[in-house]
Design a protein around this motif. Structure first.
Motif, mmCIF file in Angstrom:
data_model
loop_
_atom_site.group_PDB
_atom_site.id
_atom_site.type_symbol
_atom_site.label_atom_id
_atom_site.label_comp_id
_atom_site.label_asym_id
_atom_site.label_seq_id
_atom_site.Cartn_x
_atom_site.Cartn_y
_atom_site.Cartn_z
ATOM 1 N N VAL A 2 0.841 -1.201 0.000
ATOM 2 C CA VAL A 2 0.000 0.000 0.000
ATOM 3 C C VAL A 2 0.874 1.249 0.000
ATOM 4 N N ALA A 3 1.958 1.221 0.759
ATOM 5 C CA ALA A 3 2.878 2.366 0.787
ATOM 6 C C ALA A 3 3.478 2.603 -0.595
ATOM 7 N N MET A 4 3.812 1.531 -1.313
ATOM 8 C CA MET A 4 4.343 1.682 -2.670
ATOM 9 C C MET A 4 3.309 2.323 -3.591
ATOM 10 N N LEU A 5 2.042 1.945 -3.426
ATOM 11 C CA LEU A 5 1.004 2.549 -4.258
ATOM 12 C C LEU A 5 0.824 4.024 -3.911
ATOM 13 N N LEU A 45 3.086 6.028 -2.784
ATOM 14 C CA LEU A 45 4.220 6.724 -3.384
ATOM 15 C C LEU A 45 4.022 6.919 -4.885
ATOM 16 N N SER A 46 3.385 5.935 -5.524
ATOM 17 C CA SER A 46 3.126 6.050 -6.958
ATOM 18 C C SER A 46 2.169 7.190 -7.263
ATOM 19 N N PHE A 47 1.274 7.505 -6.322
ATOM 20 C CA PHE A 47 0.289 8.558 -6.509
ATOM 21 C C PHE A 47 0.738 9.910 -5.924
ATOM 22 N N ALA A 48 1.869 9.955 -5.235
ATOM 23 C CA ALA A 48 2.185 11.098 -4.379
ATOM 24 C C ALA A 48 2.859 12.254 -5.099
ATOM 25 N N GLY A 49 2.945 12.199 -6.438
ATOM 26 C CA GLY A 49 3.616 13.283 -7.134
ATOM 27 C C GLY A 49 2.944 14.619 -6.936
ATOM 28 N N ASN A 50 1.616 14.629 -6.883
ATOM 29 C CA ASN A 50 0.885 15.871 -6.623
ATOM 30 C C ASN A 50 -0.123 15.690 -5.493
ATOM 31 N N GLY A 51 0.242 14.837 -4.527
ATOM 32 C CA GLY A 51 -0.674 14.544 -3.436
ATOM 33 C C GLY A 51 -1.651 13.446 -3.833
ATOM 34 N N VAL A 52 -2.318 12.874 -2.852
ATOM 35 C CA VAL A 52 -3.281 11.793 -3.099
ATOM 36 C C VAL A 52 -4.673 12.411 -3.187
ATOM 37 N N SER A 53 -5.268 12.340 -4.374
ATOM 38 C CA SER A 53 -6.606 12.893 -4.578
ATOM 39 C C SER A 53 -7.657 11.945 -4.011
ATOM 40 N N ALA A 54 -8.909 12.414 -3.991
ATOM 41 C CA ALA A 54 -10.011 11.578 -3.494
ATOM 42 C C ALA A 54 -10.168 10.328 -4.352
ATOM 43 N N GLY A 55 -10.063 10.503 -5.672
ATOM 44 C CA GLY A 55 -10.173 9.347 -6.560
ATOM 45 C C GLY A 55 -9.066 8.344 -6.330
ATOM 46 N N GLU A 56 -7.851 8.847 -6.142
ATOM 47 C CA GLU A 56 -6.730 7.950 -5.847
ATOM 48 C C GLU A 56 -6.933 7.253 -4.511
ATOM 49 N N ALA A 68 -8.616 4.470 -15.143
ATOM 50 C CA ALA A 68 -8.801 4.877 -16.542
ATOM 51 C C ALA A 68 -9.730 6.076 -16.648
ATOM 52 N N LEU A 69 -10.811 6.073 -15.863
ATOM 53 C CA LEU A 69 -11.761 7.189 -15.898
ATOM 54 C C LEU A 69 -11.132 8.479 -15.379
ATOM 55 N N LEU A 70 -10.335 8.377 -14.328
ATOM 56 C CA LEU A 70 -9.697 9.572 -13.781
ATOM 57 C C LEU A 70 -8.743 10.194 -14.794
ATOM 58 N N VAL A 71 -7.995 9.361 -15.497
ATOM 59 C CA VAL A 71 -7.100 9.874 -16.533
ATOM 60 C C VAL A 71 -7.911 10.517 -17.661
ATOM 61 N N LEU A 72 -9.002 9.861 -18.055
ATOM 62 C CA LEU A 72 -9.813 10.340 -19.168
ATOM 63 C C LEU A 72 -10.494 11.663 -18.837
ATOM 64 N N VAL A 73 -10.962 11.804 -17.595
ATOM 65 C CA VAL A 73 -11.746 12.980 -17.206
ATOM 66 C C VAL A 73 -10.858 14.139 -16.764
ATOM 67 N N GLY A 74 -9.862 13.847 -15.920
ATOM 68 C CA GLY A 74 -9.121 14.947 -15.309
ATOM 69 C C GLY A 74 -7.641 14.960 -15.545
ATOM 70 N N GLY A 75 -7.088 13.976 -16.194
ATOM 71 C CA GLY A 75 -5.654 13.945 -16.436
ATOM 72 C C GLY A 75 -4.863 13.993 -15.146
ATOM 73 N N MET A 132 -6.291 14.889 -11.554
ATOM 74 C CA MET A 132 -7.041 13.933 -10.750
ATOM 75 C C MET A 132 -6.236 12.681 -10.430
ATOM 76 N N ILE A 133 -5.285 12.315 -11.285
ATOM 77 C CA ILE A 133 -4.453 11.146 -11.007
ATOM 78 C C ILE A 133 -3.093 11.331 -11.678
ATOM 79 N N ARG A 134 -2.053 11.055 -10.914
ATOM 80 C CA ARG A 134 -0.700 11.110 -11.447
ATOM 81 C C ARG A 134 0.046 9.882 -10.976
ATOM 82 N N PHE A 135 0.570 9.150 -11.919
ATOM 83 C CA PHE A 135 1.206 7.871 -11.602
ATOM 84 C C PHE A 135 2.700 7.987 -11.825
ATOM 85 N N GLU A 136 3.458 7.849 -10.743
ATOM 86 C CA GLU A 136 4.918 7.910 -10.829
ATOM 87 C C GLU A 136 5.453 6.570 -11.354
ATOM 88 N N PRO A 137 6.169 6.567 -12.469
ATOM 89 C CA PRO A 137 6.557 5.292 -13.096
ATOM 90 C C PRO A 137 7.511 4.448 -12.259
#
Length: 615
Positions: A38-41, A43-54, A399-406, A409-414
């Motif tokens: 869960v911590a790894m996930l 971190l994957s979302f933490a580039g711009n903070g964890v949104s509600a969708g994330e 997929a929906l978060l990327v499609l709607v808000g880019g 709303m979601i940022r995935f650190e590779p």
């Protein structure tokens, strides 16, 4: 005297204290691993903070973890036991072996539970079972009960004639009883409850078989000897292996099961101990405590999760454990066999039946008096089928978060994302990896499975097969779970066991949701993030190919090609055990293996009559 504030455990048996320590270690490993993932996930979302969708995606991800993490640690522990323990089975299943050289004083009922089955096949399996017991010279303590819930008048007439002949053929060896219920409350569990009420008091143990089960006399007698020597054993479950088959789908699937089964079962038995699993068949049960303690409740309410319990086996295991009797699995491959679904559609139907049954456990979690491990087992059985919808929701929401808000709303650190992806894949396939390692370093196993090159090629191709199939099953389970509140349920019919070719229109009608999911995933990937299409392949490729996959792995032609390839071969094909030869399995015939009946067994003298069993 114990220090103040500490619990005195000196009165607790050594085995119980050891098992308690194992469970605490296992719990710590599972919780720590889940927290790290869960911590790894995060971190994957933490580039711009964890949104509600994330945050919702993280919650979904958490539901997918228990089975993956538990399977991983079961495999690690199982491999360690296989390679480091002098006696791995004894380490995790410390039951007295008993004496198989002496006639047991116990009376054993062999129960064959059937419903609208191929009568000739059931008759052949039971005939071979009795013949093997007759050859052992220990058949006198056994009785066979064919317990039918058939609701087809034509099949019922076949059954009555066939099992009357079976009873006549073996009247000097063991009694054979046939009973058909006109009314079928309680499904298979109700069938067995009816037996207990009418005949259970006559016997000490019952050996429960499905219509497609076969067990050798050596395995049966070993179970009886162990039950005799361990009066606190309530259920003794064998490790069931797939029977040699001409179905391409079943060949690949059961080879994969064989890969992961031993390490997984050894690891799970290490911490489950006396709260082991019961899989509903190929197990010996002590009748008196089972009859007294394992009355299944009628679940309240309306809809698919109410009424009679479908997945009765694990409930019966926790109830007999509550009564003070042990439930153990013998984590070693013996001559205990079953058939596996011959095609993808039949496999999905079985999964959905188990899904509905396991989700009924939601109404059983508050059963009083259950041991903590037993209650956890019910929770895990539920999570087995909650994880698929959670995984689909995770992917779809992302997929929906990327499609709607880019990226807003979601940022995935590779970096951490790819590390997490690789970790998950490793954990999923850990049981199979562990068993392949064990096969390759063990000369006997290496020879039994056809040598190192064949093992590696079979294992790699099976991993591809499993990776393609897993998301197909996940889509099917998700749609089924979504339909449960609206009354969607699975019927109680006889499974298809023959290797028929699936029609294209049937596959299209059943698998269009998988196909749509896969194609939508490809469309999303190419339209939104073309560079991410490669990580998406394990998710969308299988569903997109669901229809051709089902067609290509069903039918006689696919089976012949699978046999001719030499891949996914089991030891029972390379060196067939004598007990299987009287079954005249098509897989053995295709490999040129024939059987000459011995002249001193009643079944052999009447081999010509076997055709009459299904007449």
């Amino acid at each position: 005297m114990a220090s103040e504030g500490m619990t005195d455990t000196s009165h607790v048996p050594v085995d119980a204290r050891r098992l308690s320590r194992r469970r605490m270690i296992f719990l710590a490993l599972v919780v720590a691993t889940m927290a790290a993932m869960v911590a790894m996930l995060v971190l994957s979302f933490a580039g711009n903070g964890v949104s509600a969708g994330e945050g919702v995606m993280i919650a979904c991800f958490l539901f997918t973890l228990p089975w993956t993490v538990i399977g991983f640690w079961n495999a690690v522990i199982g491999l360690a036991l296989m390679r480091l323990s002098r006696d791995p089975v004894r380490t995790v299943c410390p039951v007295e072996p008993g004496d198989t050289r002496e006639q047991s004083p116990a009376s054993v009922a062999i129960l064959s539970c059937i419903r609208n089955e191929d009568v000739s096949q059931v008759g052949a399996y039971l005939d071979a079972t009795i013949a093997d017991l007759a050859r052992s010279g220990r058949a006198s303590g056994f009785s066979l009960y064919v317990l039918s819930d058939t609701n087809s008048a034509d099949i019922a007439r076949e059954e009555e004639a066939a099992f009357e002949r079976l009873a006549a053929r073996w009247r000097d060896v063991m009694p054979v009883h046939y009973r058909r219920r006109a009314d079928n409350p309680g499904f298979k569990a109700g069938n067995i409850r009816d037996f207990l009420e009418h005949w259970g008091a006559r016997h000490d143990y019952m050996l429960v078989l499905d219509a497609d089960s076969f067990m050798s006399s050596a395995t049966i007698l070993d179970l009886v000897a162990k039950m005799d020597a361990n009066p606190r054993l309530g259920i003794l479950q064998t490790l069931v292996v797939g029977m040699p088959t001409v179905s391409a789908f079943a060949r690949v699937f059961q080879f994969g099961m064989r890969l992961g089964m031993r390490s997984y079962t050894l690891g799970s038995a290490w911490w489950q101990g006396d709260c082991g699993p019961y899989w509903g068949h190929n197990a010996l049960i002590r009748i008196a405590p089972f009859a007294g303690a394992c009355h299944l409740p009628l679940l309240p309410g309306k809809g698919p999760l109410a009424g009679h319990v479908l997945s009765h086996d694990q409930v019966e295991a926790v109830l007999i454990r509550r009564a003070g009797y042990e439930v153990r699995v013998i984590p070693v491959e013996t001559r205990s066999f079953e058939e596996n679904p011959p095609n993808l559609l039949e496999f999905i139907r079985r999964e959905l039946r188990w899904c509905q049954g396991n989700l009924q456990y939601l109404k059983l979690l508050d059963l009083p008096g259950l041991l903590p491990v037993s209650r956890i087992q019910l929770v895990l059985a539920i999570l087995m089928f909650v994880s698929a919808p959670a995984w689909i929701a995770f992917m779809t929401l992302g997929a929906l978060l990327v499609l709607v808000g880019g990226e807003e709303m979601i940022r995935f650190e590779p970096g951490p994302g790819l590390a997490l992806f690789a970790t998950i894949l490793t954990m999923i396939f850990a049981p199979k990896i562990a068993s392949v390692v064990d096969m390759l370093v063990d000369p006997g196993l290496r020879r039994a499975f056809g040598g190192a090159p064949r093992i590696v090629a079979s294992a790699v191709s099976e991993v591809v097969f499993a990776a393609l199939m897993a998301p197909m099953i996940a889509v099917a389970v998700t749609l089924f779970v979504a339909g449960l509140p609206f009354g969607k349920a699975i019927g109680w019919g006889a499974p298809i066991r023959d290797n028929r070719a699936l029609p294209l229109l049937l596959c299209a009608a059943k698998l269009w949701p998988q196909t749509l999911f896969g194609l939508a995933g490809f469309a999303w990937g190419f339209a939104v993030t073309p560079g991410a299409i490669w990580p998406l392949l394990p998710v969308v490729l299988g569903p997109a190919l669901a229809i051709p996959f089902a067609l290509a792995t069903s039918g006689p032609r696919a089976g012949r090609l699978a046999l001719a390839s030499g891949l996914w071969r089991l030891p029972e094909e390379s060196t067939p055990p004598e007990c299987l030869l009287p079954l005249h399995l098509p897989a053995h015939a295709s490999l040129g293996i024939t059987f000459t009946p011995p002249a001193d067994v009643p079944s052999a003298r009447m081999e010509a009559e076997m055709g009459k069993v299904g007449a």
